[in-house]
Design a protein around this motif. Structure first.
Motif, PDB file in Angstrom:
ATOM      1  N   LEU A  89       0.828  -1.206   0.000  1.00  0.00           N
ATOM      2  CA  LEU A  89       0.000   0.000   0.000  1.00  0.00           C
ATOM      3  C   LEU A  89       0.865   1.260   0.000  1.00  0.00           C
ATOM      4  CD1 LEU A  89      -2.694   1.500   0.265  1.00  0.00           C
ATOM      5  CD2 LEU A  89      -2.558   1.150   2.744  1.00  0.00           C
ATOM      6  N   LEU A  90       1.889   1.288   0.840  1.00  0.00           N
ATOM      7  CA  LEU A  90       2.769   2.439   0.886  1.00  0.00           C
ATOM      8  C   LEU A  90       3.538   2.607  -0.419  1.00  0.00           C
ATOM      9  CD1 LEU A  90       4.164   2.050   4.528  1.00  0.00           C
ATOM     10  CD2 LEU A  90       2.467   3.704   3.719  1.00  0.00           C
ATOM     11  N   ALA A  91       3.939   1.476  -1.000  1.00  0.00           N
ATOM     12  CA  ALA A  91       4.656   1.551  -2.274  1.00  0.00           C
ATOM     13  C   ALA A  91       3.771   2.133  -3.362  1.00  0.00           C
ATOM     14  CB  ALA A  91       5.152   0.151  -2.664  1.00  0.00           C
ATOM     15  N   LEU A  92       2.491   1.752  -3.403  1.00  0.00           N
ATOM     16  CA  LEU A  92       1.565   2.295  -4.406  1.00  0.00           C
ATOM     17  C   LEU A  92       1.369   3.794  -4.209  1.00  0.00           C
ATOM     18  CD1 LEU A  92      -1.153  -0.524  -4.559  1.00  0.00           C
ATOM     19  CD2 LEU A  92       0.398   0.175  -6.403  1.00  0.00           C
ATOM     20  N   LEU A  93       1.249   4.218  -2.953  1.00  0.00           N
ATOM     21  CA  LEU A  93       1.082   5.648  -2.700  1.00  0.00           C
ATOM     22  C   LEU A  93       2.299   6.430  -3.179  1.00  0.00           C
ATOM     23  CD1 LEU A  93      -0.493   5.541   0.891  1.00  0.00           C
ATOM     24  CD2 LEU A  93      -1.651   6.196  -1.227  1.00  0.00           C
ATOM     25  N   GLU A  94       3.485   5.891  -2.943  1.00  0.00           N
ATOM     26  CA  GLU A  94       4.702   6.578  -3.372  1.00  0.00           C
ATOM     27  C   GLU A  94       4.827   6.597  -4.886  1.00  0.00           C
ATOM     28  OE1 GLU A  94       7.754   4.527  -1.280  1.00  0.00           O
ATOM     29  OE2 GLU A  94       7.412   5.609   0.608  1.00  0.00           O
ATOM     30  N   GLN A  95       4.313   5.543  -5.557  1.00  0.00           N
ATOM     31  CA  GLN A  95       4.334   5.531  -7.018  1.00  0.00           C
ATOM     32  C   GLN A  95       3.476   6.642  -7.609  1.00  0.00           C
ATOM     33  OE1 GLN A  95       3.230   1.655  -8.431  1.00  0.00           O
ATOM     34  NE2 GLN A  95       5.026   0.636  -7.510  1.00  0.00           N
ATOM     35  N   HIS A  96       2.471   7.062  -6.841  1.00  0.00           N
ATOM     36  CA  HIS A  96       1.602   8.150  -7.296  1.00  0.00           C
ATOM     37  C   HIS A  96       2.067   9.506  -6.788  1.00  0.00           C
ATOM     38  CE1 HIS A  96      -1.023   4.712  -8.135  1.00  0.00           C
ATOM     39  NE2 HIS A  96      -1.684   5.526  -8.973  1.00  0.00           N
ATOM     40  N   GLY A  97       3.318   9.551  -6.330  1.00  0.00           N
ATOM     41  CA  GLY A  97       3.894  10.833  -5.931  1.00  0.00           C
ATOM     42  C   GLY A  97       3.523  11.298  -4.558  1.00  0.00           C
ATOM     43  N   ILE A  98       2.977  10.421  -3.731  1.00  0.00           N
ATOM     44  CA  ILE A  98       2.590  10.801  -2.377  1.00  0.00           C
ATOM     45  C   ILE A  98       3.702  10.391  -1.419  1.00  0.00           C
ATOM     46  CG2 ILE A  98       0.904  10.464  -0.534  1.00  0.00           C
ATOM     47  CD1 ILE A  98      -1.136   9.772  -2.703  1.00  0.00           C
ATOM     48  N   ASP A  99       4.251  11.373  -0.689  1.00  0.00           N
ATOM     49  CA  ASP A  99       5.336  11.109   0.240  1.00  0.00           C
ATOM     50  C   ASP A  99       4.775  10.527   1.535  1.00  0.00           C
ATOM     51  OD1 ASP A  99       7.661  10.984   1.632  1.00  0.00           O
ATOM     52  OD2 ASP A  99       7.787  13.151   2.030  1.00  0.00           O
ATOM     53  N   THR A 100       5.107   9.289   1.810  1.00  0.00           N
ATOM     54  CA  THR A 100       4.632   8.639   3.041  1.00  0.00           C
ATOM     55  C   THR A 100       5.704   8.605   4.117  1.00  0.00           C
ATOM     56  OG1 THR A 100       5.327   6.452   2.261  1.00  0.00           O
ATOM     57  CG2 THR A 100       3.087   7.161   1.715  1.00  0.00           C
ATOM     58  N   GLY A 101       6.904   9.079   3.816  1.00  0.00           N
ATOM     59  CA  GLY A 101       7.977   9.013   4.794  1.00  0.00           C
ATOM     60  C   GLY A 101       8.330   7.565   5.099  1.00  0.00           C
ATOM     61  N   ASN A 102       8.578   7.277   6.373  1.00  0.00           N
ATOM     62  CA  ASN A 102       8.889   5.904   6.809  1.00  0.00           C
ATOM     63  C   ASN A 102       7.737   5.290   7.583  1.00  0.00           C
ATOM     64  OD1 ASN A 102      11.553   5.738   5.769  1.00  0.00           O
ATOM     65  ND2 ASN A 102      12.283   6.976   7.496  1.00  0.00           N
ATOM     66  N   ALA A 103       6.529   5.785   7.363  1.00  0.00           N
ATOM     67  CA  ALA A 103       5.390   5.307   8.136  1.00  0.00           C
ATOM     68  C   ALA A 103       5.228   3.805   7.976  1.00  0.00           C
ATOM     69  CB  ALA A 103       4.113   6.017   7.659  1.00  0.00           C
ATOM     70  N   GLY A 104       5.168   3.113   9.101  1.00  0.00           N
ATOM     71  CA  GLY A 104       4.935   1.681   9.083  1.00  0.00           C
ATOM     72  C   GLY A 104       6.155   0.851   8.772  1.00  0.00           C
ATOM     73  N   ARG A 105       7.305   1.503   8.468  1.00  0.00           N
ATOM     74  CA  ARG A 105       8.500   0.738   8.123  1.00  0.00           C
ATOM     75  C   ARG A 105       9.492   0.759   9.281  1.00  0.00           C
ATOM     76  NH1 ARG A 105       7.900   3.455   2.910  1.00  0.00           N
ATOM     77  NH2 ARG A 105       7.292   1.938   1.328  1.00  0.00           N
ATOM     78  N   ASN A 106      10.298  -0.293   9.346  1.00  0.00           N
ATOM     79  CA  ASN A 106      11.401  -0.381  10.310  1.00  0.00           C
ATOM     80  C   ASN A 106      10.938  -0.198  11.747  1.00  0.00           C
ATOM     81  OD1 ASN A 106      13.236  -0.625   8.149  1.00  0.00           O
ATOM     82  ND2 ASN A 106      13.295   1.617   7.956  1.00  0.00           N
ATOM     83  N   GLY A 107       9.712  -0.657  12.017  1.00  0.00           N
ATOM     84  CA  GLY A 107       9.221  -0.577  13.384  1.00  0.00           C
ATOM     85  C   GLY A 107       8.714   0.782  13.792  1.00  0.00           C
ATOM     86  N   ASP A 108       8.681   1.796  12.868  1.00  0.00           N
ATOM     87  CA  ASP A 108       8.168   3.122  13.212  1.00  0.00           C
ATOM     88  C   ASP A 108       6.672   3.050  13.459  1.00  0.00           C
ATOM     89  OD1 ASP A 108      10.674   4.093  12.875  1.00  0.00           O
ATOM     90  OD2 ASP A 108      10.329   4.806  10.823  1.00  0.00           O
TER      91      ASP A 108
END
Length: 245
Positions: A214-233
Motif C-alpha cells: 500500500l505504501l509503495a503504491l502511494l509513493e508511485q503516485h507521488g505521495i510522500d509517506t515518509g517511513n510510516a509503518g517501516r522499520n518498526g516506526d
C-alpha cells in the motif's frame, strides 16, 4: 570402557552443532560428565556399595547440576544437552540413543517401594522442562514436547505436548529424525494451540506485506509517506487519512 566414552563423545557431535572439538566435549559438557560419573555410581550401587554410589551421584550433581540416582539404568549413546535441573529417579530406565534437554524430570508419583519411575524406549526425545512421571513407558522414538507433563504411556513414534500431555501427530505421519526435535512441536503439528499460534504469526506477516504494498503504491503516485509503518516506526492513521485526502 573407552569404547563407551568414544560413543558418548560421538553422539555429542551428532546432536549438538555447537560442539567443535573433543577437548571441548571432555571439559565443557556437563551432560557428558554426568553420564560418565553415573557409570561409576551405578557400578558401585549394583555391587552393594550403596552409600558410595549415592556419594558419587551427589558429587556429580554438585559439579553438573544434573541429578541421576545411581540405581537408574541408562542406555548407550544417551545425550543430555545443557542439563541443568535434570532429575532421573532411582527406578527410571533410559533406552539407547535418547536425548534429554535441561529441566527434564523422570520422576515418581508414589512413595511405595518398587518400580515408580518412567521407562524411555530407544531414540526418545524429551524437550526442555518436560516432566515424565510414574511407572509409565514412553515407547521407541516418541517425542515429549517442551514443558509437557506426561503421566500416561506414549506410543512409539508419537508426540506428546501440553499439561496434561496429549498426543499429536505431524502432517507427514510422524518423523523418525529426532536430531533437532528438542521442543517436540512445530508448525506442521496437528495441535490446535500450535496451529492457532502459527496462524496468528502468518496473519501478522501478511498484514505487514500488504501495508508495504500500500505504501509503495502511494509513493508511485507521488505521495510522500515518509517511513510510516517501516522499520518498526509507529504508523499514524490520521496521517494516512491526510495523505489520502
Amino acid at each position: 570402557m573407552f569404547s563407551r566414552l568414544r560413543e558418548n563423545i560421538r553422539c555429542v557431535f551428532d546432536r549438538d552443532p555447537a560442539a567443535r572439538t573433543v577437548w571441548e566435549v571432555l571439559t565443557c559438557y556437563p551432560g557428558f560428565h554426568a553420564l560418565t560419573l553415573h557409570r561409576l555410581a551405578h557400578g558401585l550401587w549394583q555391587r552393594g556399595f550403596k552409600w558410595s554410589g549415592r556419594f558419587v551421584s551427589h558429587l556429580s550433581r554438585w559439579l553438573t547440576g544434573i541429578e541421576i540416582h545411581p540405581g537408574a539404568r541408562i542406555g548407550r549413546r544417551v545425550f543430555i544437552d545443557h542439563g541443568m535441573g535434570v532429575v532421573i529417579g532411582e527406578t527410571a530406565e533410559v533406552g539407547d540413543d535418547c536425548t534429554l534437554y535441561h529441566g527434564v524430570t523422570l520422576g515418581g508419583t508414589s512413595w511405595q517401594k518398587g518400580k515408580r519411575h518412567p521407562t524411555l524406549g530407544a531414540g526418545v526425545v524429551v524437550g526442555a522442562g518436560a516432566k515424565v512421571l510414574g511407572p509409565i513407558t514412553v515407547h521407541d522414538k516418541a517425542r515429549i514436547g517442551s514443558n509437557a507433563v506426561v503421566m500416561k504411556d506414549v506410543p512409539a513414534g508419537a508426540t506428546a505436548v501440553g499439561i496434561p500431555a496429549r498426543l499429536v501427530e505431524s502432517r507427514d505421519g510422524g518423523s523418525t529424525d529426532t536430531r533437532f526435535a528438542q521442543y517436540g512441536v512445530g508448525g506442521d503439528m496437528n495441535d490446535p494451540v500450535v496451529k492457532a499460534l502459527h496462524a496468528l504469526i502468518d496473519h501478522s506477516a501478511l498484514t505487514d506485506r500488504r501495508l508495504e504494498r500500500l505504501l509503495a503504491l502511494l509513493e508511485q503516485h507521488g505521495i510522500d509517506t515518509g517511513n510510516a509503518g517501516r522499520n518498526g516506526d509507529d504508523f499514524d492513521p490520521d496521517r494516512l487519512n491526510k495523505i489520502v485526502d
